[in-house]
Design a protein around this motif. Sequence first.
Motif, PDB file in Angstrom:
ATOM      1  N   VAL A   1       0.852  -1.187   0.000  1.00 33.34           N
ATOM      2  CA  VAL A   1       0.000   0.000   0.000  1.00 33.34           C
ATOM      3  C   VAL A   1       0.887   1.236   0.000  1.00 33.34           C
ATOM      4  CG1 VAL A   1      -1.888   1.211   1.155  1.00 33.34           C
ATOM      5  CG2 VAL A   1      -1.648  -1.263   1.442  1.00 33.34           C
ATOM      6  N   ILE A   2       0.682   2.128  -0.972  1.00 35.06           N
ATOM      7  CA  ILE A   2       1.362   3.420  -0.966  1.00 35.06           C
ATOM      8  C   ILE A   2       0.393   4.422  -0.345  1.00 35.06           C
ATOM      9  CG2 ILE A   2       2.404   5.240  -2.353  1.00 35.06           C
ATOM     10  CD1 ILE A   2       3.004   3.105  -4.499  1.00 35.06           C
ATOM     11  N   PRO A   3       0.585   4.768   0.939  1.00 33.28           N
ATOM     12  CA  PRO A   3      -0.342   5.685   1.602  1.00 33.28           C
ATOM     13  C   PRO A   3       0.076   7.132   1.376  1.00 33.28           C
ATOM     14  CG  PRO A   3       0.743   4.159   3.153  1.00 33.28           C
ATOM     15  CD  PRO A   3       1.519   4.178   1.877  1.00 33.28           C
ATOM     16  N   LEU A   4      -0.852   7.944   0.899  1.00 37.09           N
ATOM     17  CA  LEU A   4      -0.570   9.337   0.573  1.00 37.09           C
ATOM     18  C   LEU A   4      -1.515  10.239   1.359  1.00 37.09           C
ATOM     19  CD1 LEU A   4       1.363  10.859  -1.353  1.00 37.09           C
ATOM     20  CD2 LEU A   4      -0.464  10.799  -3.067  1.00 37.09           C
ATOM     21  N   THR A   5      -0.942  11.146   2.143  1.00 37.23           N
ATOM     22  CA  THR A   5      -1.759  12.079   2.922  1.00 37.23           C
ATOM     23  C   THR A   5      -2.281  13.197   2.014  1.00 37.23           C
ATOM     24  OG1 THR A   5       0.029  13.599   3.508  1.00 37.23           O
ATOM     25  CG2 THR A   5      -0.268  11.641   4.930  1.00 37.23           C
ATOM     26  N   PRO A   6      -3.276  13.953   2.477  1.00 37.75           N
ATOM     27  CA  PRO A   6      -3.757  15.080   1.665  1.00 37.75           C
ATOM     28  C   PRO A   6      -2.667  16.112   1.368  1.00 37.75           C
ATOM     29  CG  PRO A   6      -5.346  14.563   3.385  1.00 37.75           C
ATOM     30  CD  PRO A   6      -4.115  13.733   3.661  1.00 37.75           C
ATOM     31  N   GLU A   7      -1.608  16.152   2.198  1.00 41.34           N
ATOM     32  CA  GLU A   7      -0.509  17.103   1.996  1.00 41.34           C
ATOM     33  C   GLU A   7       0.573  16.566   1.071  1.00 41.34           C
ATOM     34  OE1 GLU A   7      -2.922  17.632   5.321  1.00 41.34           O
ATOM     35  OE2 GLU A   7      -1.445  16.005   5.181  1.00 41.34           O
ATOM     36  N   GLY A   8       0.390  15.357   0.519  1.00 39.10           N
ATOM     37  CA  GLY A   8       1.367  14.793  -0.400  1.00 39.10           C
ATOM     38  C   GLY A   8       2.514  14.069   0.277  1.00 39.10           C
ATOM     39  N   GLN A   9       2.327  13.676   1.528  1.00 40.69           N
ATOM     40  CA  GLN A   9       3.336  12.910   2.255  1.00 40.69           C
ATOM     41  C   GLN A   9       3.043  11.418   2.095  1.00 40.69           C
ATOM     42  OE1 GLN A   9       5.875  14.317   4.502  1.00 40.69           O
ATOM     43  NE2 GLN A   9       5.368  16.185   3.384  1.00 40.69           N
ATOM     44  N   VAL A  10       4.108  10.639   1.896  1.00 44.62           N
ATOM     45  CA  VAL A  10       3.980   9.186   1.845  1.00 44.62           C
ATOM     46  C   VAL A  10       4.236   8.642   3.246  1.00 44.62           C
ATOM     47  CG1 VAL A  10       4.812   7.041   0.807  1.00 44.62           C
ATOM     48  CG2 VAL A  10       4.793   9.145  -0.544  1.00 44.62           C
TER      49      VAL A  10
ATOM     50  N   ASN B   1       4.976 -18.841  -6.484  1.00 41.59           N
ATOM     51  CA  ASN B   1       3.756 -18.982  -7.289  1.00 41.59           C
ATOM     52  C   ASN B   1       2.758 -17.855  -7.058  1.00 41.59           C
ATOM     53  OD1 ASN B   1       2.820 -19.635  -4.702  1.00 41.59           O
ATOM     54  ND2 ASN B   1       1.383 -21.164  -5.468  1.00 41.59           N
ATOM     55  N   ASN B   2       3.144 -16.806  -6.326  1.00 41.47           N
ATOM     56  CA  ASN B   2       2.154 -15.805  -5.909  1.00 41.47           C
ATOM     57  C   ASN B   2       2.307 -14.476  -6.641  1.00 41.47           C
ATOM     58  OD1 ASN B   2       4.545 -15.039  -4.673  1.00 41.47           O
ATOM     59  ND2 ASN B   2       3.537 -14.369  -2.798  1.00 41.47           N
ATOM     60  N   LYS B   3       1.404 -13.558  -6.286  1.00 37.86           N
ATOM     61  CA  LYS B   3       1.405 -12.207  -6.828  1.00 37.86           C
ATOM     62  C   LYS B   3       1.499 -11.213  -5.670  1.00 37.86           C
ATOM     63  CE  LYS B   3      -1.620 -13.402 -10.699  1.00 37.86           C
ATOM     64  NZ  LYS B   3      -2.974 -13.257 -11.275  1.00 37.86           N
ATOM     65  N   CYS B   4       1.996 -10.028  -5.977  1.00 41.37           N
ATOM     66  CA  CYS B   4       1.984  -8.922  -5.028  1.00 41.37           C
ATOM     67  C   CYS B   4       1.147  -7.805  -5.644  1.00 41.37           C
ATOM     68  CB  CYS B   4       3.393  -8.438  -4.724  1.00 41.37           C
ATOM     69  SG  CYS B   4       3.431  -7.092  -3.518  1.00 41.37           S
ATOM     70  N   HIS B   5       0.031  -7.488  -4.987  1.00 42.44           N
ATOM     71  CA  HIS B   5      -0.901  -6.464  -5.453  1.00 42.44           C
ATOM     72  C   HIS B   5      -0.528  -5.122  -4.818  1.00 42.44           C
ATOM     73  CE1 HIS B   5      -3.626  -9.611  -6.974  1.00 42.44           C
ATOM     74  NE2 HIS B   5      -3.249 -10.277  -5.897  1.00 42.44           N
ATOM     75  N   THR B   6      -0.620  -4.057  -5.595  1.00 42.09           N
ATOM     76  CA  THR B   6      -0.285  -2.730  -5.087  1.00 42.09           C
ATOM     77  C   THR B   6      -1.494  -1.810  -5.149  1.00 42.09           C
ATOM     78  OG1 THR B   6       2.034  -2.941  -5.734  1.00 42.09           O
ATOM     79  CG2 THR B   6       1.214  -0.724  -5.385  1.00 42.09           C
ATOM     80  N   PHE B   7      -1.684  -1.074  -4.061  1.00 42.72           N
ATOM     81  CA  PHE B   7      -2.758  -0.093  -3.959  1.00 42.72           C
ATOM     82  C   PHE B   7      -2.184   1.271  -3.629  1.00 42.72           C
ATOM     83  CE2 PHE B   7      -4.874  -4.065  -3.298  1.00 42.72           C
ATOM     84  CZ  PHE B   7      -6.135  -3.896  -3.833  1.00 42.72           C
ATOM     85  N   LEU B   8      -2.833   2.298  -4.150  1.00 41.96           N
ATOM     86  CA  LEU B   8      -2.568   3.669  -3.743  1.00 41.96           C
ATOM     87  C   LEU B   8      -3.682   4.058  -2.783  1.00 41.96           C
ATOM     88  CD1 LEU B   8      -1.180   6.457  -3.927  1.00 41.96           C
ATOM     89  CD2 LEU B   8      -2.646   6.929  -5.926  1.00 41.96           C
ATOM     90  N   ALA B   9      -3.310   4.380  -1.550  1.00 43.47           N
ATOM     91  CA  ALA B   9      -4.280   4.817  -0.545  1.00 43.47           C
ATOM     92  C   ALA B   9      -4.224   6.337  -0.497  1.00 43.47           C
ATOM     93  CB  ALA B   9      -3.945   4.213   0.807  1.00 43.47           C
ATOM     94  N   LYS B  10      -5.310   6.993  -0.915  1.00 46.95           N
ATOM     95  CA  LYS B  10      -5.342   8.454  -0.957  1.00 46.95           C
ATOM     96  C   LYS B  10      -6.131   9.000   0.232  1.00 46.95           C
ATOM     97  CE  LYS B  10      -5.514  10.424  -5.048  1.00 46.95           C
ATOM     98  NZ  LYS B  10      -5.969  10.833  -6.391  1.00 46.95           N
ATOM     99  N   HIS B  11      -5.824  10.265   0.584  1.00 47.14           N
ATOM    100  CA  HIS B  11      -6.505  10.951   1.694  1.00 47.14           C
ATOM    101  C   HIS B  11      -6.355  10.161   2.997  1.00 47.14           C
ATOM    102  CE1 HIS B  11      -8.121  13.130  -1.696  1.00 47.14           C
ATOM    103  NE2 HIS B  11      -8.756  12.055  -2.124  1.00 47.14           N
TER     104      HIS B  11
END
Length: 197
Positions: free
Chosen positions: A49-58, A119-129
């Motif tokens: 998960v790439i977590p992004l705050t409203p201020e653009g901080q990871v 045999n697996n996958k790694c799923h990526t999400f962008l978490a906004k706000h």
Amino acid sequence: MPVKPWERLSSEIRADYRIFRLRVDRSRSPRTGKEHDFYVLESSDWVNVIPLTPEGQVVLVRQWRHGTRSFTLEVPGGLLESSDSPEEAARRELLEETGCMAGQMLYLGFVEPNPAFLNNKCHTFLAKHVERVSELKQDEKEDIEVLLKPLGQIPRLISEGIISHSLVVAAFYRLFLEKDRWLPPDSQDLAGAEDAD
């Protein structure tokens, strides 16, 4: 001449270690006809998960990794439980490792961590706000430090080897590859968005 699939002759689980199982496949080469054993680690899919705050901080996590016996700077992530969807796992890992919840969760895609023996996958999400709503919920085997870094610093942190986890680098690559699709226009000039530490 195009390569052909190998015929699997037998498959056996040799060991189960909770986070992965060791499988041994006996397969025949379509080119030579010879049989060989191949060792496969069966694992549940993973999420990042790439977590992004409203201020653009990871929101990043720093923790000790026993494989390399070093600290790593990563995004939150973990295994899918048997009843999880990838998004459910992403929301759970974000909350447990950072105490944050996301206003919006966007699926960026997946990578196959190492098809040679996994045999697996790694799923990526962008978490906004993303906003902090609770304390961390670490298990007994985790010691996590939460850090905030401006999104514009991520390319430098990767190029300097400060962020070196391959799946985290792949997650940010996918985000930056399609940044106009996922990020607001004022955050897209990543090369010029370096903020002071």
